[in-house]
Design an enzyme around this catalytic site. Sequence first.
Site, PDB file in Angstrom:
ATOM      1  N   HIS A 247     -17.654  66.194 -34.271  1.00  0.00           N
ATOM      2  CA  HIS A 247     -16.964  67.448 -34.591  1.00  0.00           C
ATOM      3  C   HIS A 247     -17.026  67.737 -36.090  1.00  0.00           C
ATOM      4  O   HIS A 247     -17.270  68.884 -36.510  1.00  0.00           O
ATOM      5  CB  HIS A 247     -15.508  67.375 -34.146  1.00  0.00           C
ATOM      6  CG  HIS A 247     -15.338  67.244 -32.668  1.00  0.00           C
ATOM      7  ND1 HIS A 247     -14.103  67.057 -32.080  1.00  0.00           N
ATOM      8  CD2 HIS A 247     -16.228  67.278 -31.648  1.00  0.00           C
ATOM      9  CE1 HIS A 247     -14.246  66.977 -30.773  1.00  0.00           C
ATOM     10  NE2 HIS A 247     -15.535  67.102 -30.488  1.00  0.00           N
TER      11      HIS A 247
ATOM     12  N   SER B 275     -19.694  70.047 -28.174  1.00  0.00           N
ATOM     13  CA  SER B 275     -18.565  70.268 -29.087  1.00  0.00           C
ATOM     14  C   SER B 275     -18.984  70.303 -30.547  1.00  0.00           C
ATOM     15  O   SER B 275     -18.479  71.125 -31.325  1.00  0.00           O
ATOM     16  CB  SER B 275     -17.510  69.177 -28.886  1.00  0.00           C
ATOM     17  OG  SER B 275     -17.082  69.136 -27.551  1.00  0.00           O
TER      18      SER B 275
END
Length: 318
Positions: A289, A232
Amino acid sequence: MFRLPLSAGLRGSLRAPMRPWTSLRASLVTPLKSAKSPVAPMMAPAAKRQFSTQSWARVRNTWYQYNKHYGRPTSKWQKLLKPFLFTVGFCVATTYGVPVVVNAIPALRRHPKSVVYGIIALNGLVFLAWRVPQLSRFLKRYGLLVKDNVYSVWSLLGSAFSHQEPLHILVNMMVFASFGTTLAQVIGASDFLVMYLNACVVSSFVSLLVPTALAAFTGAAATFGVASLGASGAVFAVVGMFSYLFPKAPIALFFIPIPGGAWFAFLATVGWNVAGVFGKWGNYDYAAHLGGSAVGVFYGWWWKQKQQSARAQRLMWF
């Protein structure tokens, strides 16, 4: 990245070197609990403070000696030193080494999309490897980023190619393929691979840095009792760079158009991740992230500056 809560069995296999501290901690805590005996209220406040200070000094000194004996850092900040040095060294090595490798393989230069498909294939292989019991010990060491006891600095890279859940890898690879194939065609295989690999490592390091900083400066509980894995962070870097270079590009979420274009949608995800760092909802590594998003924007700015500089040099010749 996906934050994976460690089960009791997994904690034991991952943190076997820390087991001696369990018995040591029990022996240290027992004398402190004796302060709550009926004799304790009879102590003067100054005596209580002195007793508490001396007890804590013994605990701290024993903890220091224990870690010194086993060669371990004595604070969370010290634990960041090796990951930080690895991150810097890895980014320098890839920045200068990857172009040499890519230029030596003409097929990669002619077909930049093959880099994207190769990364997807590698993630798929690691996903299947988790199903092989004989490989679990290796993957737990190098395919998980265990924040309170990093087994190897290479787990900062390996965890970014590691998925255990089918939905996790499916979503990550779908988003990666959607934005990555176009971005690789535009910036080339070399720049794309440098950006992606560096985003893997930097996002993992930020995943270690943010809870350490929050615990140190705000007193918030550090989320060290979880392990992170997944692409991610690097995928957010791909989306960030794409959105920076093509801010008005139309995008859709499951075929539903998002108004405002790619840059607006990307900023919305940044806000969601910032809120998630403090809200701590869901099993998502919001810090990773954000680290990946920052890498993507930085490389978007850097690549744009490089293109403008090259264009200015060409105009000078004319």
